[in-house]
Design an enzyme around this catalytic site. Structure first.
Site, PDB file in Angstrom:
ATOM      1  N   HIS A   1      29.678  38.646  47.373  1.00 34.32           N
ATOM      2  CA  HIS A   1      29.437  37.485  46.504  1.00 34.32           C
ATOM      3  C   HIS A   1      29.823  37.821  45.061  1.00 34.32           C
ATOM      4  O   HIS A   1      30.523  37.054  44.398  1.00 34.32           O
ATOM      5  CB  HIS A   1      27.949  37.100  46.512  1.00 34.32           C
ATOM      6  CG  HIS A   1      27.470  36.453  47.759  1.00 34.32           C
ATOM      7  ND1 HIS A   1      27.924  35.235  48.200  1.00 34.32           N
ATOM      8  CD2 HIS A   1      26.526  36.848  48.658  1.00 34.32           C
ATOM      9  CE1 HIS A   1      27.293  34.910  49.311  1.00 34.32           C
ATOM     10  NE2 HIS A   1      26.443  35.879  49.621  1.00 34.32           N
TER      11      HIS A   1
ATOM     12  N   HIS B   1      27.146  42.777  51.541  1.00 31.91           N
ATOM     13  CA  HIS B   1      27.122  41.316  51.567  1.00 31.91           C
ATOM     14  C   HIS B   1      26.957  40.764  50.146  1.00 31.91           C
ATOM     15  O   HIS B   1      27.715  39.888  49.719  1.00 31.91           O
ATOM     16  CB  HIS B   1      25.971  40.839  52.465  1.00 31.91           C
ATOM     17  CG  HIS B   1      25.841  39.359  52.551  1.00 31.91           C
ATOM     18  ND1 HIS B   1      26.277  38.647  53.638  1.00 31.91           N
ATOM     19  CD2 HIS B   1      25.328  38.441  51.691  1.00 31.91           C
ATOM     20  CE1 HIS B   1      26.032  37.366  53.440  1.00 31.91           C
ATOM     21  NE2 HIS B   1      25.452  37.217  52.258  1.00 31.91           N
ATOM     22  N   GLU B   2      25.982  41.296  49.420  1.00 32.25           N
ATOM     23  CA  GLU B   2      25.732  40.805  48.060  1.00 32.25           C
ATOM     24  C   GLU B   2      26.865  41.179  47.110  1.00 32.25           C
ATOM     25  O   GLU B   2      27.221  40.393  46.229  1.00 32.25           O
ATOM     26  CB  GLU B   2      24.392  41.319  47.540  1.00 32.25           C
ATOM     27  CG  GLU B   2      23.191  40.869  48.355  1.00 32.25           C
ATOM     28  CD  GLU B   2      23.139  39.379  48.626  1.00 32.25           C
ATOM     29  OE1 GLU B   2      23.487  38.579  47.725  1.00 32.25           O
ATOM     30  OE2 GLU B   2      22.759  39.000  49.746  1.00 32.25           O
TER      31      GLU B   2
END
Length: 147
Positions: free
Chosen positions: A69, A65-66
């Site tokens: 980004h 998820h990170e």
């Protein structure tokens, strides 16, 4: 638990495996994170992770998820949660949309409906004269108290 250097190495490995791109910055633990799995900082491109997430089997999903980004920001595409690019890439790599809960709720009270038997676990006491069952509008009664 992994050290910050080991965490950075793990993030770099996952980045190459799933995104076929390198992660060239720092990943570190942040003890102050309580409810989020991690944070991406566009200013200096580092990642922070919640140490409570490290023990979960879904931790790799939090890293993905990170990293989503991170890689979208570096490629100047929509990196925020609401952006279509973010949602598309996150589903392609199999990252988690939401962080798993690490807060263990202490349920002290159990209320049930007199009519339909619907059970309501609660952390705090409620005024049974004021609140009713959301299912059938029946009267709530305190079943057990965890004290």
């Amino acid at each position: 638990m992994l050290t910050n250097q080991e965490l950075t190495a793990k993030v770099k490995e996952i980045s190459l495996t799933y995104f076929k791109q390198s992660f060239d910055h720092e990943a570190k633990w942040n003890q102050r994170l309580r409810t989020t799995g991690g944070r991406f900082f566009p200013k200096d491109l580092h990642l922070d992770f919640n140490p409570k997430m490290a023990e979960l089997k879904d931790f790799e999903g939090v890293i993905l998820h990170e990293l989503t980004h991170y890689h979208l920001y570096r490629s100047k595409r929509g990196y925020k949660h609401r952006d279509a690019d973010f949602k598309r890439l996150l589903s392609q790599v199999g990252g988690l949309r939401y962080a798993p809960s690490v807060i263990d709720k202490k349920i002290k009270y159990y209320y049930s409906c007199q009519n339909c038997g619907q059970l309501y676990p609660r952390q705090r006491k409620i005024d049974t004269k004021k609140y009713r069952c959301g299912k059938c509008r029946g009267k709530l009664i305190l079943k057990t108290s965890g004290n």
